[in-house]
Design a protein around this motif. Sequence first.
Motif, mmCIF file in Angstrom:
data_model
loop_
_atom_site.group_PDB
_atom_site.id
_atom_site.type_symbol
_atom_site.label_atom_id
_atom_site.label_comp_id
_atom_site.label_asym_id
_atom_site.label_seq_id
_atom_site.Cartn_x
_atom_site.Cartn_y
_atom_site.Cartn_z
ATOM 1 N N ALA A 140 0.821 -1.214 0.000
ATOM 2 C CA ALA A 140 0.000 0.000 0.000
ATOM 3 C C ALA A 140 0.852 1.261 0.000
ATOM 4 C CB ALA A 140 -0.937 -0.001 1.202
ATOM 5 N N ALA A 141 2.037 1.194 0.616
ATOM 6 C CA ALA A 141 2.925 2.357 0.636
ATOM 7 C C ALA A 141 3.299 2.785 -0.778
ATOM 8 C CB ALA A 141 4.183 2.037 1.444
ATOM 9 N N GLU A 142 3.373 1.820 -1.677
ATOM 10 C CA GLU A 142 3.695 2.130 -3.073
ATOM 11 C C GLU A 142 2.441 2.294 -3.924
ATOM 12 O OE1 GLU A 142 6.483 0.434 -6.730
ATOM 13 O OE2 GLU A 142 5.997 -0.887 -5.045
ATOM 14 N N ARG A 188 -1.727 0.860 -14.054
ATOM 15 C CA ARG A 188 -2.614 -0.146 -13.467
ATOM 16 C C ARG A 188 -3.209 0.371 -12.164
ATOM 17 N NH1 ARG A 188 -0.824 -3.007 -9.133
ATOM 18 N NH2 ARG A 188 1.369 -2.786 -8.518
ATOM 19 N N VAL A 189 -4.359 -0.171 -11.804
ATOM 20 C CA VAL A 189 -4.988 0.204 -10.539
ATOM 21 C C VAL A 189 -4.603 -0.817 -9.476
ATOM 22 C CG1 VAL A 189 -6.943 1.282 -11.703
ATOM 23 C CG2 VAL A 189 -7.107 -1.101 -10.981
ATOM 24 N N PRO A 190 -4.531 -0.401 -8.214
ATOM 25 C CA PRO A 190 -4.258 -1.375 -7.151
ATOM 26 C C PRO A 190 -5.426 -2.334 -7.010
ATOM 27 C CG PRO A 190 -4.826 0.762 -6.211
ATOM 28 C CD PRO A 190 -4.679 0.967 -7.683
ATOM 29 N N THR A 191 -5.125 -3.566 -6.647
ATOM 30 C CA THR A 191 -6.179 -4.571 -6.478
ATOM 31 C C THR A 191 -6.220 -5.150 -5.065
ATOM 32 O OG1 THR A 191 -4.678 -6.285 -7.324
ATOM 33 C CG2 THR A 191 -6.157 -5.232 -8.912
ATOM 34 N N ASP A 192 -5.111 -5.066 -4.342
ATOM 35 C CA ASP A 192 -5.091 -5.543 -2.959
ATOM 36 C C ASP A 192 -6.032 -4.678 -2.120
ATOM 37 O OD1 ASP A 192 -3.315 -7.172 -0.804
ATOM 38 O OD2 ASP A 192 -3.774 -5.165 -0.047
ATOM 39 N N ALA A 193 -6.806 -5.306 -1.251
ATOM 40 C CA ALA A 193 -7.826 -4.588 -0.480
ATOM 41 C C ALA A 193 -7.235 -3.442 0.335
ATOM 42 C CB ALA A 193 -8.558 -5.561 0.444
ATOM 43 N N ILE A 194 -6.067 -3.645 0.918
ATOM 44 C CA ILE A 194 -5.449 -2.602 1.739
ATOM 45 C C ILE A 194 -5.015 -1.435 0.859
ATOM 46 C CG2 ILE A 194 -3.700 -2.110 3.481
ATOM 47 C CD1 ILE A 194 -5.784 -4.318 4.185
ATOM 48 N N SER A 195 -4.404 -1.742 -0.266
ATOM 49 C CA SER A 195 -3.971 -0.693 -1.190
ATOM 50 C C SER A 195 -5.161 0.086 -1.737
ATOM 51 C CB SER A 195 -3.177 -1.300 -2.351
ATOM 52 O OG SER A 195 -1.981 -1.891 -1.897
ATOM 53 N N VAL A 196 -6.235 -0.621 -2.055
ATOM 54 C CA VAL A 196 -7.437 0.032 -2.574
ATOM 55 C C VAL A 196 -7.993 1.016 -1.547
ATOM 56 C CG1 VAL A 196 -9.868 -0.362 -3.155
ATOM 57 C CG2 VAL A 196 -8.094 -1.766 -4.207
ATOM 58 N N ALA A 197 -8.089 0.587 -0.298
ATOM 59 C CA ALA A 197 -8.648 1.445 0.753
ATOM 60 C C ALA A 197 -7.804 2.698 0.955
ATOM 61 C CB ALA A 197 -8.762 0.664 2.060
ATOM 62 N N VAL A 198 -6.489 2.528 1.025
ATOM 63 C CA VAL A 198 -5.615 3.679 1.272
ATOM 64 C C VAL A 198 -5.573 4.596 0.051
ATOM 65 C CG1 VAL A 198 -3.282 4.415 1.896
ATOM 66 C CG2 VAL A 198 -4.245 2.352 2.915
#
Length: 369
Positions: A58-60, A71-81
């Motif tokens: 998520a930091a990146e 590309r868009v983030p797909t990991d739930a934590i990355s998406v939320a942040v």
Amino acid sequence: FGDISPSRGEITALVARAAVLAKADLQTEVVGEFPELQGAMGRKYALLQGEHASVAAAAEEHYKPQGPSDRVPTDAISVAVALADKLDTLVGFWTIDEKPTGSKDPFALRRAALGVIRILVENRVRLSLLPFILNHVIQLIKSSTREHMAQLAESFAEAERLSGRPDLIGEFLPNLMRAVPPEFDAILPRGPFERTPLDLLAFFHDRLKVYLRDQGARHDLIDAVITPQSDDLLQIVRRVEALGSLLDTEGGKNLLAGTKRAANILAAEEKKKTTVAETVEPALFREDAEKKLYAAVNQAEKEAGQAIQNEDFSSAMLALSVLREPVDSFFEGVLVNDEDQAVRANRLALLARIRAATDQVADFSKIAG
């Protein structure tokens, strides 16, 4: 997350941790010397100090997408942040009345809005934006008046009481701002704060239209499904897709023509202040076509309403498609402007029912054809 799915509480904790560390690498000498490494270094530092892999990612990834091809983030934590970061930026700039104008967008706010849109749509995430925007505006108001909270607490409570329903954006914020004494005007620009939720949502609508047009969607279909309060962007996309599929069929095209004809007749008569009955009275029907259309409208309205409640927009469109034949038969065999005023008013009320049934899914008057 591997084979073990974390609990909701664990996800919340990971999101909170990721939010704390998201911008930490901006303080490092490496990023100070090479700004293009922001995020990438944050991920490396997080992994080196033993943070959860999703927190490090998520930091990146919370900076993404940084453009239409990124590309868009797909990991739930990355998406939320990522969503929180972009919405925080947009709300903050809107409350100080700093918006893109013309070709000028020095703070890349259009890119931030497009990022929110792409994250939600491409990850198929359902999110009502207005409550999030409203809550953030309220937090900004409270943080700006933190030293005076004791003085303003009663005013805030009164504003909430007067609003009746805090989710009614148009009423709540003006009430809240009226509760703030004039001496706070220097730190709280009332107009921008009051307008932010709906103004920012309108900005999202504009960017969504651009995004969908780039994907090949018809602009008139987008306009037909969006209302000023439409704040679930994925739902808008699904409605556009379902409407497009319906209108690609011959039945859909004929239904559109019949519905627009009904709406045009009704609008013309309303403009002339012709009496339109409040409800349809079956006892006044003289033709079989009226009876069949009335039965079809009742069925279509009910089935479409249930489908919309279940967010099954394809089924809602299918339910409306059964109106095609009875609408055609009605216009072929029934004279709307009957000499009998009661019959005419009743037939106009039947046309109003057609309009109401189709308005559940889209404003057909905005569709070309």
